[in-house]
Design a protein around this motif. Structure first.
Motif, mmCIF file in Angstrom:
data_model
loop_
_atom_site.group_PDB
_atom_site.id
_atom_site.type_symbol
_atom_site.label_atom_id
_atom_site.label_comp_id
_atom_site.label_asym_id
_atom_site.label_seq_id
_atom_site.Cartn_x
_atom_site.Cartn_y
_atom_site.Cartn_z
ATOM 1 N N THR A 16 0.362 -1.149 -0.247
ATOM 2 C CA THR A 16 0.105 0.125 0.114
ATOM 3 C C THR A 16 0.676 1.319 -0.156
ATOM 4 O O THR A 16 0.283 2.097 -0.265
ATOM 5 N N ARG A 17 2.257 0.872 0.604
ATOM 6 C CA ARG A 17 2.790 2.529 1.003
ATOM 7 C C ARG A 17 3.108 2.420 -0.754
ATOM 8 O O ARG A 17 3.578 3.633 -1.083
ATOM 9 N N GLU A 18 3.361 1.479 -1.538
ATOM 10 C CA GLU A 18 4.238 1.565 -3.017
ATOM 11 C C GLU A 18 3.754 1.956 -3.447
ATOM 12 O O GLU A 18 3.781 3.048 -4.792
ATOM 13 N N GLN A 19 1.931 1.755 -3.386
ATOM 14 C CA GLN A 19 1.513 2.345 -4.210
ATOM 15 C C GLN A 19 0.783 3.604 -4.401
ATOM 16 O O GLN A 19 0.253 4.344 -4.673
ATOM 17 N N ARG A 20 0.807 4.494 -3.155
ATOM 18 C CA ARG A 20 0.386 6.359 -2.120
ATOM 19 C C ARG A 20 1.860 6.401 -2.938
ATOM 20 O O ARG A 20 1.357 7.129 -3.835
ATOM 21 N N ARG A 21 2.753 6.161 -3.157
ATOM 22 C CA ARG A 21 4.046 6.486 -3.550
ATOM 23 C C ARG A 21 4.158 6.735 -5.079
ATOM 24 O O ARG A 21 4.460 7.978 -5.208
ATOM 25 N N GLU A 22 4.270 5.616 -5.149
ATOM 26 C CA GLU A 22 3.991 5.729 -7.086
ATOM 27 C C GLU A 22 2.255 6.707 -7.523
ATOM 28 O O GLU A 22 2.157 7.644 -8.447
ATOM 29 N N ALA A 23 1.369 6.494 -6.757
ATOM 30 C CA ALA A 23 0.406 7.815 -7.080
ATOM 31 C C ALA A 23 0.951 9.266 -6.283
ATOM 32 O O ALA A 23 0.378 10.327 -7.782
ATOM 33 N N ILE A 24 1.252 9.341 -5.756
ATOM 34 C CA ILE A 24 1.915 10.876 -5.996
ATOM 35 C C ILE A 24 2.979 11.036 -6.930
ATOM 36 O O ILE A 24 3.063 12.231 -7.542
ATOM 37 N N ALA A 25 3.543 10.111 -7.512
ATOM 38 C CA ALA A 25 5.126 10.397 -8.038
ATOM 39 C C ALA A 25 4.122 10.762 -9.399
ATOM 40 O O ALA A 25 4.605 11.920 -10.407
ATOM 41 N N VAL A 26 3.809 10.121 -9.759
ATOM 42 C CA VAL A 26 3.070 10.285 -11.006
ATOM 43 C C VAL A 26 1.578 11.461 -10.545
ATOM 44 O O VAL A 26 1.326 12.043 -12.358
ATOM 45 N N ALA A 27 0.908 12.074 -10.050
ATOM 46 C CA ALA A 27 0.481 13.841 -9.877
ATOM 47 C C ALA A 27 1.645 14.280 -10.056
ATOM 48 O O ALA A 27 1.653 15.359 -10.834
ATOM 49 N N ALA A 28 3.499 13.845 -9.615
ATOM 50 C CA ALA A 28 3.745 14.952 -9.960
ATOM 51 C C ALA A 28 4.611 14.895 -11.320
ATOM 52 O O ALA A 28 4.970 16.403 -11.330
#
Length: 197
Positions: free
Chosen positions: A8-20
């Motif tokens: 879940t942490r990696e999914q959230r990190r990736e979602a933030i990266a996609v937004a960035a």
């Protein structure tokens, strides 16, 4: 609040990266603020900062993931016939499949200002260069090639890898800057020139 499991942490990190990445692509690195990224991600500031300590860290992460995605796309489905033109065509197609490839122009522009980003870019480009050189190795060892290639096939493969990577980078610059260009036509023209090797 319960702790996140690693997936879940990696999914959230990736979602933030996609937004960035969406912000960087739209507004550029310099104009994008952490507030922009937080809003784009639909997250709280605390959530974003728990994954990335700063915008610079987020830039480095997105840079690494963009190059990793391009390298992965380039390694998938490489045809068995690996002439320079075929390998270049494959690289250009891989960049078109990569959702983040066009952001590489902005990433490369940041390299002179960030030593850690320079290290990431240098390492990733070195990995891609080695992959391309290896793909060209058998073609360069073919004894029917010219005397220069036959004399030192490893050096020839490395030289051709440099030519193909420079073509790929130029292609990405051109399709990023010139939004009116037909990327397929440009790819065909580059490939046609390389076919003369």
């Amino acid at each position: 609040m319960p702790r996140l499991n690693e997936a879940t942490r990696e999914q959230r990190r990736e979602a933030i990266a996609v937004a960035a990445m969406a912000c960087f692509t739209r507004d550029g690195f310099a104009s994008t603020t952490m507030a922009d990224i937080i809003a784009e991600a639909g997250s709280s500031a605390g959530s974003v900062y728990s994954h990335f300590a700063s915008k610079a860290e987020l830039v480095r992460y997105t840079a690494s993931s963009a190059m990793t995605e391009l390298i992965a796309a380039a390694s998938e489905g490489l045809p068995s016939e690996r002439s320079p033109a075929v390998v270049l065509g494959h690289l250009l197609e891989a960049s078109a499949r990569s959702t983040r490839a066009r952001s590489l122009l902005q990433i490369w522009a940041e390299v002179p200002r960030d030593a850690e980003l320079e290290e990431i870019a240098t390492r990733n480009l070195g990995e891609l260069r080695a992959q391309v050189s290896e793909a060209l190795s058998a073609w360069c060892r073919d004894e029917s090639r010219d005397a220069i290639t036959a004399a030192d096939p490893d050096a020839a493969a490395e030289a051709l890898a440099d030519v193909l990577l420079t073509s790929l980078q130029g292609y990405l610059v051109r399709v990023t800057i010139d939004r009116t260009i037909d990327a397929g036509v440009l790819a065909a023209r580059l490939t046609a020139v390389v076919e003369r090797f």
